[in-house]
Each structure stands twice: as structure tokens, then as C-alpha cells.
Design a protein around this motif. Sequence first.
Motif, PDB file in Angstrom:
ATOM      1  N   LYS A   3       0.771  -1.960   0.137  1.00 49.87           N
ATOM      2  CA  LYS A   3       0.364  -0.089   0.176  1.00 49.87           C
ATOM      3  C   LYS A   3       0.700   0.762   0.049  1.00 49.87           C
ATOM      4  O   LYS A   3       0.761   2.182  -0.688  1.00 49.87           O
ATOM      5  N   VAL A 214      -7.668   2.116   1.904  1.00 47.45           N
ATOM      6  CA  VAL A 214      -6.861   0.248   1.844  1.00 47.45           C
ATOM      7  C   VAL A 214      -6.336   0.259   3.345  1.00 47.45           C
ATOM      8  O   VAL A 214      -5.530   1.356   3.154  1.00 47.45           O
ATOM      9  N   GLU A 216      -5.165  -2.703   4.354  1.00 49.81           N
ATOM     10  CA  GLU A 216      -4.296  -3.965   3.913  1.00 49.81           C
ATOM     11  C   GLU A 216      -2.742  -3.567   3.718  1.00 49.81           C
ATOM     12  O   GLU A 216      -2.616  -3.190   2.495  1.00 49.81           O
ATOM     13  N   ILE A 219      -1.142  -4.987  -1.105  1.00 42.64           N
ATOM     14  CA  ILE A 219      -2.928  -4.558  -1.760  1.00 42.64           C
ATOM     15  C   ILE A 219      -3.228  -5.898  -1.955  1.00 42.64           C
ATOM     16  O   ILE A 219      -4.683  -5.672  -1.989  1.00 42.64           O
ATOM     17  N   HIS A 222      -6.482  -6.802   0.009  1.00 48.74           N
ATOM     18  CA  HIS A 222      -7.592  -5.768   0.484  1.00 48.74           C
ATOM     19  C   HIS A 222      -8.758  -6.290  -0.394  1.00 48.74           C
ATOM     20  O   HIS A 222      -8.490  -7.060  -1.263  1.00 48.74           O
ATOM     21  N   THR A 303      -7.930   2.496  -3.746  1.00 52.07           N
ATOM     22  CA  THR A 303      -7.351   1.374  -5.179  1.00 52.07           C
ATOM     23  C   THR A 303      -8.036   2.434  -6.330  1.00 52.07           C
ATOM     24  O   THR A 303      -6.959   1.517  -7.489  1.00 52.07           O
TER      25      THR A 303
END
Length: 341
Positions: A3, A214, A216, A219, A222, A303
Motif C-alpha cells: 500500500k 486500503v 491492508e 494490496i 484488500h 484503489t
Amino acid sequence: MKKSDFYFDLPERLIAQHPLEQRDASRLLVLDRTDGSVSHRHFRDLLAYVEPGDCMVFNNSRVIPARLMGHAVGHTTPIEVLLLTDKGEGLWECLTRPGRKTRTGVELTFGDGMLTATVEAVQPDGNRLIRFHHEGIFLEILDQLGTMPLPPYIKEQLDDPERYQTVYSKTPGSAAAPTAGLHFTPELLEALRKKGVKLAFVTLHVGLGTFRPVKEEEITDHVMHAEYYIMDAETAGLINGTRAAGGKIWAVGTTACRTLETIADESGQVRPQSGWTDIFIYPGYQFKAVDHLVTNFHLPESTLMMLISAFATREIVMNAYRQAIGEEYRFFSFGDSMLLY
């Protein structure tokens, strides 16, 4: 991929708090996604990049006045309810505040009883399933009682709610605007038609999950939110005809992009259909349907940053964002625009 790979530091002064007086006067950062070169234009200059025979695909979803203020029956504490997703037969997935006042079984009332509701379930993510009871047409009642659900980073009041709608919005159902389309004017749309550009429309009802961060670090862990989409036969025919004739497909916004990539087969062909999409596009994804993308500037670690980084590369996109910040572009919903070309 992490992320944190999609983080950038944005000065708060660059978060646009209101729309420009003229929609197409916003700036346009043009990014060549093959070599990373950048040029600085205005949105009305988009006309110079589109070729006759190309097809531009818009999301015609309309934002509903989805924020309701009411209270529990027999109590006076204000309760805010934000409609997210229509589950059918009066049942909506909602956000509520304060959540402790909306446990399962609580009866709610809005507008002196014009609209009532029952909390039927509390979901694991904290969202509520609420069934609404009313006489007459629900959307007409919302027009009377509801207000426009502006994103949390917009702190100023919006004088004209239509400025949070695209000029071609048609099908009510979104909790947030497909903001890439906010820059288009009727005159620009007509100029595109006169140039020989095909204008096609899909519907994807935008949920507030588009603003959900996001959480987590990896990624791929997610879980993407689902949104309802519709593509009719006319739009499918325009897109397939364009592809067959050698024209390019332009997606206006990440919502149109996600809809096209959900529906398209490996050859880029589409067909009329409707359903729910939870497609999560991040670097490594191979695009099937979209050749060019018009989009606004997005939140760090979102995202949507991951989607546009898949359309170019992460390095190219992050460098373009650094240039946009240096040039003091306006960011997010009411901000400037970007063409990935």
C-alpha cells in the motif's frame, strides 16, 4: 506490492473545496503512458486528442440525495443515515452515525414521519441493513428530505447541488459522483459529436467504498467493494463497432473503466449485461477494453491510484503526480483532470 508504494504527500491547500465556475476551464495534465512525458493543458483541449471514429464511454449514474437526518422513534438524539446500496424492496445498506443508536430492531423516523425505517441487521463491517417504509415514490421523498453526500475531504457547502452531477447524469443510484465527468459541458459534448466521436453511456452506481482507504499493507489482501453496473445493447454495439473499425475506446473515469474491464472478453468485445462488479485493478493487470483514460487526481494509497498505476506504471504515475503537485493542480472531486494517453 505494498500500500505504501502508492503514498504521496499532498498539501491540504491543493484539495479543491468547490467547483470552478466553468466546468471545462479546469486544467488537464496529459500523460503519455508509454514514455511518461507530461504536458499541461486545459480540459477543453481534450478535443485535440480524440480522433474521428473513436468512442468515448461515460458513466451516466446520477447521485441521489443520500444523506438523511432523523432519530429513533421515542428519542430525540439526531441520527445520520447515509444510503450506500439499494438491495431491493426498500432494503438499503447504510452507514449510520452514531452507530450505537442504530442496533438491530431500532425504528427510525425522518421528516415528521414522512419516511420511517427499521434496522434489520448490523454487518461485520459496521454497515447497517435498513428497510424503509413510505407511501409514494422513494426517490421523490429523498429529494424532499435528503441532502447531497459530499466526500469527507470537502468542508465547504455546495451552493448548487447540480455541480456534483455530470451534465449527462440520468439514472439515479450513486452515493458519490463519477467525478471525471464533471468537467464536460453540453458544448464540449456537441463538439465531440461534430468531430465524429461516438458517445456511449454505461451506468455504474458509485458507492462510498470509492473513498474507503486500503487498510491492508499487502494490496492483494484488500477486499474490493461491489457496485452495480448496466450496459445496454446500444452502447455494446458502439464499442464493438469502434473496435472493429480500428478506433480507440476512451473511458471517462475509473467507474467507466472498471465497468468496461468487467464486461470485456479477452479480445475487448463487450455484450449487453448488468450485475455487480468487485473488480480490483492494480499493477500487473492487462487491460482488455480501454485505450485512453480520463480521470481526476486520486487519494494517496487508494484503489484508484492503483488502477491508474496499472494503466501506465507506478513510477510514471507517481512522477506525474509529483509534477501536478509542483504545478499546484487542484486535487480530488472538484479538482483538475488527467488524461492517460
